[in-house]
Design a protein around this motif. Structure first.
Motif, PDB file in Angstrom:
ATOM      1  N   VAL A  57      39.664  76.339  36.336  1.00 56.20           N
ATOM      2  CA  VAL A  57      39.041  75.119  35.824  1.00 56.20           C
ATOM      3  C   VAL A  57      40.069  73.989  35.895  1.00 56.20           C
ATOM      4  CG1 VAL A  57      37.441  76.322  34.273  1.00 56.20           C
ATOM      5  CG2 VAL A  57      39.679  75.614  33.413  1.00 56.20           C
ATOM      6  N   SER A  58      39.607  72.757  35.840  1.00 55.15           N
ATOM      7  CA  SER A  58      40.540  71.628  35.897  1.00 55.15           C
ATOM      8  C   SER A  58      41.287  71.511  34.567  1.00 55.15           C
ATOM      9  CB  SER A  58      39.805  70.329  36.211  1.00 55.15           C
ATOM     10  OG  SER A  58      39.220  69.786  35.062  1.00 55.15           O
ATOM     11  N   GLU A  59      42.521  71.052  34.664  1.00 50.68           N
ATOM     12  CA  GLU A  59      43.329  70.851  33.470  1.00 50.68           C
ATOM     13  C   GLU A  59      42.670  69.836  32.545  1.00 50.68           C
ATOM     14  OE1 GLU A  59      44.589  70.918  36.565  1.00 50.68           O
ATOM     15  OE2 GLU A  59      46.583  71.819  36.593  1.00 50.68           O
ATOM     16  N   ALA A  60      42.146  68.764  33.118  1.00 45.30           N
ATOM     17  CA  ALA A  60      41.516  67.716  32.307  1.00 45.30           C
ATOM     18  C   ALA A  60      40.326  68.279  31.531  1.00 45.30           C
ATOM     19  CB  ALA A  60      41.080  66.550  33.191  1.00 45.30           C
ATOM     20  N   TRP A  61      39.515  69.106  32.181  1.00 42.86           N
ATOM     21  CA  TRP A  61      38.370  69.716  31.496  1.00 42.86           C
ATOM     22  C   TRP A  61      38.860  70.623  30.378  1.00 42.86           C
ATOM     23  CZ3 TRP A  61      36.711  74.666  30.530  1.00 42.86           C
ATOM     24  CH2 TRP A  61      35.432  74.770  29.981  1.00 42.86           C
ATOM     25  N   LEU A  62      39.867  71.443  30.681  1.00 38.76           N
ATOM     26  CA  LEU A  62      40.387  72.374  29.680  1.00 38.76           C
ATOM     27  C   LEU A  62      40.986  71.634  28.485  1.00 38.76           C
ATOM     28  CD1 LEU A  62      40.738  75.365  29.017  1.00 38.76           C
ATOM     29  CD2 LEU A  62      42.913  75.322  30.250  1.00 38.76           C
ATOM     30  N   MET A  63      41.527  70.449  28.732  1.00 35.17           N
ATOM     31  CA  MET A  63      42.083  69.638  27.650  1.00 35.17           C
ATOM     32  C   MET A  63      40.983  69.010  26.793  1.00 35.17           C
ATOM     33  SD  MET A  63      45.160  67.714  29.636  1.00 35.17           S
ATOM     34  CE  MET A  63      45.430  66.564  28.304  1.00 35.17           C
ATOM     35  N   GLY A  64      39.741  69.085  27.245  1.00 35.55           N
ATOM     36  CA  GLY A  64      38.634  68.583  26.445  1.00 35.55           C
ATOM     37  C   GLY A  64      38.053  67.269  26.901  1.00 35.55           C
ATOM     38  N   TYR A  65      38.515  66.779  28.055  1.00 29.19           N
ATOM     39  CA  TYR A  65      37.969  65.519  28.560  1.00 29.19           C
ATOM     40  C   TYR A  65      36.588  65.744  29.173  1.00 29.19           C
ATOM     41  CZ  TYR A  65      42.486  63.407  27.770  1.00 29.19           C
ATOM     42  OH  TYR A  65      43.624  62.928  27.171  1.00 29.19           O
ATOM     43  N   ASP A  66      35.770  64.718  29.146  1.00 29.61           N
ATOM     44  CA  ASP A  66      34.421  64.768  29.691  1.00 29.61           C
ATOM     45  C   ASP A  66      34.503  64.590  31.203  1.00 29.61           C
ATOM     46  OD1 ASP A  66      31.682  64.781  29.990  1.00 29.61           O
ATOM     47  OD2 ASP A  66      31.452  62.677  29.435  1.00 29.61           O
ATOM     48  N   THR A  67      34.778  65.669  31.889  1.00 28.64           N
ATOM     49  CA  THR A  67      34.970  65.660  33.332  1.00 28.64           C
ATOM     50  C   THR A  67      34.447  66.962  33.922  1.00 28.64           C
ATOM     51  OG1 THR A  67      36.633  65.347  35.067  1.00 28.64           O
ATOM     52  CG2 THR A  67      37.325  66.590  33.152  1.00 28.64           C
ATOM     53  N   ASP A  68      34.393  67.022  35.239  1.00 30.34           N
ATOM     54  CA  ASP A  68      33.946  68.247  35.895  1.00 30.34           C
ATOM     55  C   ASP A  68      34.884  69.399  35.581  1.00 30.34           C
ATOM     56  OD1 ASP A  68      31.729  67.137  37.122  1.00 30.34           O
ATOM     57  OD2 ASP A  68      32.821  66.620  38.941  1.00 30.34           O
ATOM     58  N   LYS A  69      34.306  70.567  35.494  1.00 25.85           N
ATOM     59  CA  LYS A  69      35.075  71.774  35.231  1.00 25.85           C
ATOM     60  C   LYS A  69      35.812  72.238  36.489  1.00 25.85           C
ATOM     61  CE  LYS A  69      32.729  74.839  32.934  1.00 25.85           C
ATOM     62  NZ  LYS A  69      31.895  75.985  32.554  1.00 25.85           N
ATOM     63  N   GLU A  70      35.293  71.836  37.639  1.00 23.13           N
ATOM     64  CA  GLU A  70      35.820  72.334  38.907  1.00 23.13           C
ATOM     65  C   GLU A  70      37.287  71.977  39.095  1.00 23.13           C
ATOM     66  OE1 GLU A  70      35.027  71.787  43.678  1.00 23.13           O
ATOM     67  OE2 GLU A  70      33.477  71.217  42.256  1.00 23.13           O
ATOM     68  N   ARG A  71      38.064  72.952  39.507  1.00 30.27           N
ATOM     69  CA  ARG A  71      39.502  72.792  39.720  1.00 30.27           C
ATOM     70  C   ARG A  71      39.775  72.275  41.124  1.00 30.27           C
ATOM     71  NH1 ARG A  71      44.082  74.001  37.706  1.00 30.27           N
ATOM     72  NH2 ARG A  71      45.836  74.617  38.972  1.00 30.27           N
ATOM     73  N   ILE A  72      40.692  71.319  41.251  1.00 29.28           N
ATOM     74  CA  ILE A  72      41.133  70.839  42.554  1.00 29.28           C
ATOM     75  C   ILE A  72      42.136  71.860  43.093  1.00 29.28           C
ATOM     76  CG2 ILE A  72      42.362  69.016  43.800  1.00 29.28           C
ATOM     77  CD1 ILE A  72      41.415  67.094  41.548  1.00 29.28           C
ATOM     78  N   PRO A  73      41.871  72.419  44.276  1.00 27.88           N
ATOM     79  CA  PRO A  73      42.797  73.432  44.827  1.00 27.88           C
ATOM     80  C   PRO A  73      44.204  72.857  44.994  1.00 27.88           C
ATOM     81  CG  PRO A  73      40.785  73.293  46.136  1.00 27.88           C
ATOM     82  CD  PRO A  73      40.757  72.156  45.163  1.00 27.88           C
ATOM     83  N   ASN A  74      45.206  73.709  44.828  1.00 23.37           N
ATOM     84  CA  ASN A  74      46.597  73.261  44.898  1.00 23.37           C
ATOM     85  C   ASN A  74      46.919  72.578  46.216  1.00 23.37           C
ATOM     86  OD1 ASN A  74      47.128  74.123  42.326  1.00 23.37           O
ATOM     87  ND2 ASN A  74      47.965  76.087  42.970  1.00 23.37           N
ATOM     88  N   ASP A  75      46.332  73.043  47.314  1.00 28.01           N
ATOM     89  CA  ASP A  75      46.640  72.433  48.610  1.00 28.01           C
ATOM     90  C   ASP A  75      46.017  71.051  48.771  1.00 28.01           C
ATOM     91  OD1 ASP A  75      44.039  73.436  48.799  1.00 28.01           O
ATOM     92  OD2 ASP A  75      44.275  74.062  50.876  1.00 28.01           O
ATOM     93  N   LYS A  76      45.119  70.674  47.876  1.00 29.87           N
ATOM     94  CA  LYS A  76      44.498  69.349  47.908  1.00 29.87           C
ATOM     95  C   LYS A  76      45.168  68.372  46.940  1.00 29.87           C
ATOM     96  CE  LYS A  76      41.006  70.528  50.577  1.00 29.87           C
ATOM     97  NZ  LYS A  76      41.230  70.471  51.981  1.00 29.87           N
ATOM     98  N   ARG A  77      46.098  68.878  46.132  1.00 30.81           N
ATOM     99  CA  ARG A  77      46.789  68.039  45.155  1.00 30.81           C
ATOM    100  C   ARG A  77      47.952  67.325  45.817  1.00 30.81           C
ATOM    101  NH1 ARG A  77      46.562  70.360  39.378  1.00 30.81           N
ATOM    102  NH2 ARG A  77      44.595  71.446  39.440  1.00 30.81           N
TER     103      ARG A  77
END
Length: 126
Positions: free
Chosen positions: A66-86
């Motif tokens: 899951v995305s860090e922002a979502w896990l932190m509780g922000y109102d955002t997509d749960k989908e994680r950005i793959p490391n190679d796309k960061r």
């Protein structure tokens, strides 16, 4: 309004029928040198007593995919950005320095800025 990391952990545990021990096993596969999530750590996160540091948040988000922002509780997509796309951390520092006229940023501030950038990207993609 931001909710707690503990509430997000409870949510994902319920959705995926996971127990804390399951999360610990997943997190162990993603642990970095010198950084592990203990039973005490996870229990405190789930119960809202503490929030994870950036390095532990990264491990949890990677383990749960899951995305860090979502896990932190922000109102955002749960989908994680793959490391190679960061973006590369060095590129981030150069970009920030260029946009802020050479202001010096701590690693913690850079991590917070990266979380915010991820949050903004996720909102743009909606």
């Amino acid at each position: 309004m931001r909710i707690s990391t503990g509430d997000r952990l409870k949510q994902i545990m319920k959705e995926r029928n996971l127990k804390q021990v399951d999360i610990l096993k997943l997190a162990a596969k993603h642990s970095q040198e010198g950084v592990k999530i203990s039973k005490t750590d996870l229990s405190q996160y789930v119960n809202g007593k503490t929030e994870p540091r950036q390095d532990k948040l990264y491990i949890l988000s990677e383990a749960l995919n899951v995305s860090e922002a979502w896990l932190m509780g922000y109102d955002t997509d749960k989908e994680r950005i793959p490391n190679d796309k960061r973006e590369n951390k060095d590129d981030q520092i150069k970009t920030l320095a260029a946009h802020h006229e050479g202001d010096e940023w701590t690693e913690e501030e850079l991590d917070e800025l990266e979380k915010f950038k991820e949050y903004l990207r996720s909102r743009r993609e909606k």
